[in-house]
Design a protein around this motif. Structure first.
Motif, PDB file in Angstrom:
ATOM      1  N   GLN A 136       5.389  -3.371  -9.805  1.00 36.12           N
ATOM      2  CA  GLN A 136       4.183  -2.547  -9.663  1.00 36.12           C
ATOM      3  C   GLN A 136       4.526  -1.181  -9.089  1.00 36.12           C
ATOM      4  O   GLN A 136       3.982  -0.159  -9.517  1.00 36.12           O
ATOM      5  CB  GLN A 136       3.171  -3.265  -8.763  1.00 36.12           C
ATOM      6  CG  GLN A 136       2.542  -4.489  -9.397  1.00 36.12           C
ATOM      7  CD  GLN A 136       1.653  -5.262  -8.420  1.00 36.12           C
ATOM      8  OE1 GLN A 136       1.779  -5.133  -7.199  1.00 36.12           O
ATOM      9  NE2 GLN A 136       0.764  -6.075  -8.968  1.00 36.12           N
ATOM     10  N   ARG A 137       5.439  -1.170  -8.121  1.00 32.99           N
ATOM     11  CA  ARG A 137       5.834   0.103  -7.520  1.00 32.99           C
ATOM     12  C   ARG A 137       6.583   0.976  -8.522  1.00 32.99           C
ATOM     13  O   ARG A 137       6.412   2.192  -8.540  1.00 32.99           O
ATOM     14  CB  ARG A 137       6.697  -0.137  -6.276  1.00 32.99           C
ATOM     15  CG  ARG A 137       5.905  -0.730  -5.119  1.00 32.99           C
ATOM     16  CD  ARG A 137       6.768  -0.905  -3.897  1.00 32.99           C
ATOM     17  NE  ARG A 137       7.251   0.369  -3.385  1.00 32.99           N
ATOM     18  CZ  ARG A 137       8.111   0.490  -2.387  1.00 32.99           C
ATOM     19  NH1 ARG A 137       8.593  -0.591  -1.802  1.00 32.99           N
ATOM     20  NH2 ARG A 137       8.483   1.674  -1.961  1.00 32.99           N
TER      21      ARG A 137
ATOM     22  N   SER B  99       1.642   8.447  -3.041  1.00 36.73           N
ATOM     23  CA  SER B  99       1.274   9.219  -4.230  1.00 36.73           C
ATOM     24  C   SER B  99       0.316  10.361  -3.908  1.00 36.73           C
ATOM     25  O   SER B  99       0.096  11.234  -4.751  1.00 36.73           O
ATOM     26  CB  SER B  99       0.649   8.303  -5.287  1.00 36.73           C
ATOM     27  OG  SER B  99      -0.594   7.784  -4.832  1.00 36.73           O
TER      28      SER B  99
ATOM     29  N   HIS C 199       0.795  -1.226   0.000  1.00 39.47           N
ATOM     30  CA  HIS C 199       0.000   0.000   0.000  1.00 39.47           C
ATOM     31  C   HIS C 199       0.831   1.282   0.000  1.00 39.47           C
ATOM     32  O   HIS C 199       0.275   2.372  -0.159  1.00 39.47           O
ATOM     33  CB  HIS C 199      -0.935   0.031   1.229  1.00 39.47           C
ATOM     34  CG  HIS C 199      -2.020  -0.998   1.201  1.00 39.47           C
ATOM     35  ND1 HIS C 199      -1.835  -2.280   1.661  1.00 39.47           N
ATOM     36  CD2 HIS C 199      -3.297  -0.943   0.737  1.00 39.47           C
ATOM     37  CE1 HIS C 199      -2.956  -2.970   1.512  1.00 39.47           C
ATOM     38  NE2 HIS C 199      -3.853  -2.190   0.944  1.00 39.47           N
TER      39      HIS C 199
ATOM     40  N   ASN D 149       4.754   7.009 -12.724  1.00 45.76           N
ATOM     41  CA  ASN D 149       3.622   7.608 -13.437  1.00 45.76           C
ATOM     42  C   ASN D 149       2.656   8.382 -12.543  1.00 45.76           C
ATOM     43  O   ASN D 149       1.626   8.846 -13.032  1.00 45.76           O
ATOM     44  CB  ASN D 149       2.859   6.512 -14.184  1.00 45.76           C
ATOM     45  CG  ASN D 149       3.685   5.893 -15.295  1.00 45.76           C
ATOM     46  OD1 ASN D 149       3.960   6.531 -16.300  1.00 45.76           O
ATOM     47  ND2 ASN D 149       4.092   4.649 -15.117  1.00 45.76           N
ATOM     48  N   ARG D 150       2.984   8.532 -11.266  1.00 48.34           N
ATOM     49  CA  ARG D 150       2.077   9.285 -10.402  1.00 48.34           C
ATOM     50  C   ARG D 150       2.102  10.768 -10.782  1.00 48.34           C
ATOM     51  O   ARG D 150       3.102  11.284 -11.297  1.00 48.34           O
ATOM     52  CB  ARG D 150       2.456   9.103  -8.934  1.00 48.34           C
ATOM     53  CG  ARG D 150       3.783   9.711  -8.551  1.00 48.34           C
ATOM     54  CD  ARG D 150       4.177   9.333  -7.137  1.00 48.34           C
ATOM     55  NE  ARG D 150       5.459   9.922  -6.780  1.00 48.34           N
ATOM     56  CZ  ARG D 150       6.363   9.338  -6.006  1.00 48.34           C
ATOM     57  NH1 ARG D 150       6.128   8.143  -5.490  1.00 48.34           N
ATOM     58  NH2 ARG D 150       7.496   9.946  -5.721  1.00 48.34           N
TER      59      ARG D 150
ATOM     60  N   PRO E  40       6.694  12.491  -9.466  1.00 50.85           N
ATOM     61  CA  PRO E  40       7.026  11.122  -9.901  1.00 50.85           C
ATOM     62  C   PRO E  40       8.511  10.811  -9.746  1.00 50.85           C
ATOM     63  O   PRO E  40       9.352  11.714  -9.671  1.00 50.85           O
ATOM     64  CB  PRO E  40       6.611  11.122 -11.378  1.00 50.85           C
ATOM     65  CG  PRO E  40       6.750  12.554 -11.800  1.00 50.85           C
ATOM     66  CD  PRO E  40       6.317  13.353 -10.599  1.00 50.85           C
TER      67      PRO E  40
ATOM     68  N   GLU F 221       6.043   1.083 -11.692  1.00 54.31           N
ATOM     69  CA  GLU F 221       5.005   1.640 -12.564  1.00 54.31           C
ATOM     70  C   GLU F 221       4.272   2.787 -11.881  1.00 54.31           C
ATOM     71  O   GLU F 221       4.094   3.865 -12.465  1.00 54.31           O
ATOM     72  CB  GLU F 221       4.019   0.528 -12.946  1.00 54.31           C
ATOM     73  CG  GLU F 221       2.828   0.992 -13.776  1.00 54.31           C
ATOM     74  CD  GLU F 221       3.201   1.418 -15.179  1.00 54.31           C
ATOM     75  OE1 GLU F 221       2.390   2.146 -15.798  1.00 54.31           O
ATOM     76  OE2 GLU F 221       4.285   1.040 -15.652  1.00 54.31           O
ATOM     77  N   LYS F 222       3.863   2.577 -10.629  1.00 55.80           N
ATOM     78  CA  LYS F 222       3.123   3.609  -9.900  1.00 55.80           C
ATOM     79  C   LYS F 222       3.993   4.829  -9.616  1.00 55.80           C
ATOM     80  O   LYS F 222       3.567   5.972  -9.809  1.00 55.80           O
ATOM     81  CB  LYS F 222       2.590   3.034  -8.580  1.00 55.80           C
ATOM     82  CG  LYS F 222       1.466   2.029  -8.731  1.00 55.80           C
ATOM     83  CD  LYS F 222       1.021   1.510  -7.361  1.00 55.80           C
ATOM     84  CE  LYS F 222      -0.079   0.476  -7.489  1.00 55.80           C
ATOM     85  NZ  LYS F 222      -0.477  -0.064  -6.159  1.00 55.80           N
ATOM     86  N   ASP F 223       5.217   4.590  -9.147  1.00 57.66           N
ATOM     87  CA  ASP F 223       6.086   5.702  -8.761  1.00 57.66           C
ATOM     88  C   ASP F 223       6.492   6.557  -9.960  1.00 57.66           C
ATOM     89  O   ASP F 223       6.640   7.773  -9.839  1.00 57.66           O
ATOM     90  CB  ASP F 223       7.345   5.177  -8.067  1.00 57.66           C
ATOM     91  CG  ASP F 223       7.057   4.579  -6.691  1.00 57.66           C
ATOM     92  OD1 ASP F 223       5.953   4.834  -6.162  1.00 57.66           O
ATOM     93  OD2 ASP F 223       7.915   3.864  -6.154  1.00 57.66           O
TER      94      ASP F 223
ATOM     95  N   SER G 185       2.983   2.722  -2.091  1.00 57.06           N
ATOM     96  CA  SER G 185       2.969   3.573  -3.285  1.00 57.06           C
ATOM     97  C   SER G 185       1.656   4.339  -3.403  1.00 57.06           C
ATOM     98  O   SER G 185       1.639   5.508  -3.792  1.00 57.06           O
ATOM     99  CB  SER G 185       3.194   2.730  -4.544  1.00 57.06           C
ATOM    100  OG  SER G 185       4.527   2.296  -4.620  1.00 57.06           O
ATOM    101  N   GLU G 186       0.571   3.680  -3.052  1.00 55.54           N
ATOM    102  CA  GLU G 186      -0.759   4.319  -3.071  1.00 55.54           C
ATOM    103  C   GLU G 186      -0.797   5.488  -2.099  1.00 55.54           C
ATOM    104  O   GLU G 186      -1.248   6.590  -2.430  1.00 55.54           O
ATOM    105  CB  GLU G 186      -1.816   3.284  -2.698  1.00 55.54           C
ATOM    106  CG  GLU G 186      -3.216   3.846  -2.500  1.00 55.54           C
ATOM    107  CD  GLU G 186      -4.166   2.816  -1.896  1.00 55.54           C
ATOM    108  OE1 GLU G 186      -5.277   3.219  -1.515  1.00 55.54           O
ATOM    109  OE2 GLU G 186      -3.787   1.634  -1.804  1.00 55.54           O
TER     110      GLU G 186
END
Length: 222
Positions: A172-173, A97, A91, A179-180, A184, A175-177, A93-94
């Motif tokens: 996954q992290r 962000s 959770h 593109n936030r 970013p 990708e999230k980190d 990265s969520e």
């Protein structure tokens, strides 16, 4: 003086920064650990059906660095091991962000480094938090190398975790980190890139320590 090391998860920035801090007898600041503490607040608020931001603002987050270990506390309780759990990892990265969370943690870090010489690691320190840092490094490594490093780091505290779970989580992290919308993950234009895929731990610590020593010498002469 503040020195920053940015890079993706598992690139070796935290372990390297801690070793450099111990080697040079300077302070260490683990920004990722602070976001993990905020994530723990988030998980607790969800469990108790409370407002996350209300609980975060009421929380006391503190920390210190001693004997090459960054100790994190939440409301006086040592959560250093708890924040490395897979539940927090899934959770972070969520939570990280969210612009409100980033503003809260960034303010916490800026206040901490007003005195002394610090080395800090994170994902956007050189671009968003400390754009005027005296030195910036950006550490990278291939995905398999990073996954194996992270697996070796947490398998003692979470024996049921698998290498494949770690690899998937890091991908996954990434990708999230990257593109936030808010701050970013990216390399600062003036950062020194350090690819650790084929470097020994001792080599990367020695390289970064050498660059910092040179900068400290310049600062003393001013």
């Amino acid at each position: 003086m503040i020195v920053v090391i940015d890079g993706p998860a598992g690139s070796g920035k935290s372990s390297t920064a801690k070793a450099v801090a111990a080697n040079l007898q300077i302070q260490f600041l683990d920004s990722g650990a602070l976001y993990r503490v905020a994530t723990l607040v988030y998980l607790n608020s969800r469990e108790h059906n409370r407002s996350f931001f209300e609980q975060l603002e009421e929380s006391e987050i503190s920390f210190y660095f001693k004997k090459e270990k960054f100790h994190a506390f939440l409301n006086g309780q040592d959560v250093t091991e708890e924040i490395r759990s897979m539940d927090v990892s899934d959770h972070v990265s969520e939570v990280a962000s969210d612009p409100k969370v980033r503003a809260y943690i960034n303010d916490l870090m800026r206040k901490a480094v007003k005195q002394d010489v610090y080395i800090a690691d994170g994902r956007d320190l050189g671009t968003a938090v400390f754009p005027d840092a005296e030195l910036k490094f950006y550490m990278i490594a291939d995905l398999d190398t990073r996954a194996e490093r992270r697996y070796n780091e947490i398998k003692g505290s979470d024996p049921e975790v698998t290498l494949e779970e770690i690899r998937k989580n890091i991908a996954q992290r990434d990708e999230k980190d990257s593109n936030r919308d808010s701050d970013p993950l990216k390399k600062a234009d003036d950062a020194i890139e350090v690819n650790t895929s084929d470097m020994t731990f001792e080599d990367q610590v020695a390289f970064i320590s050498k660059v910092i020593r040179k900068e400290l010498s310049k600062q003393i002469k001013k």
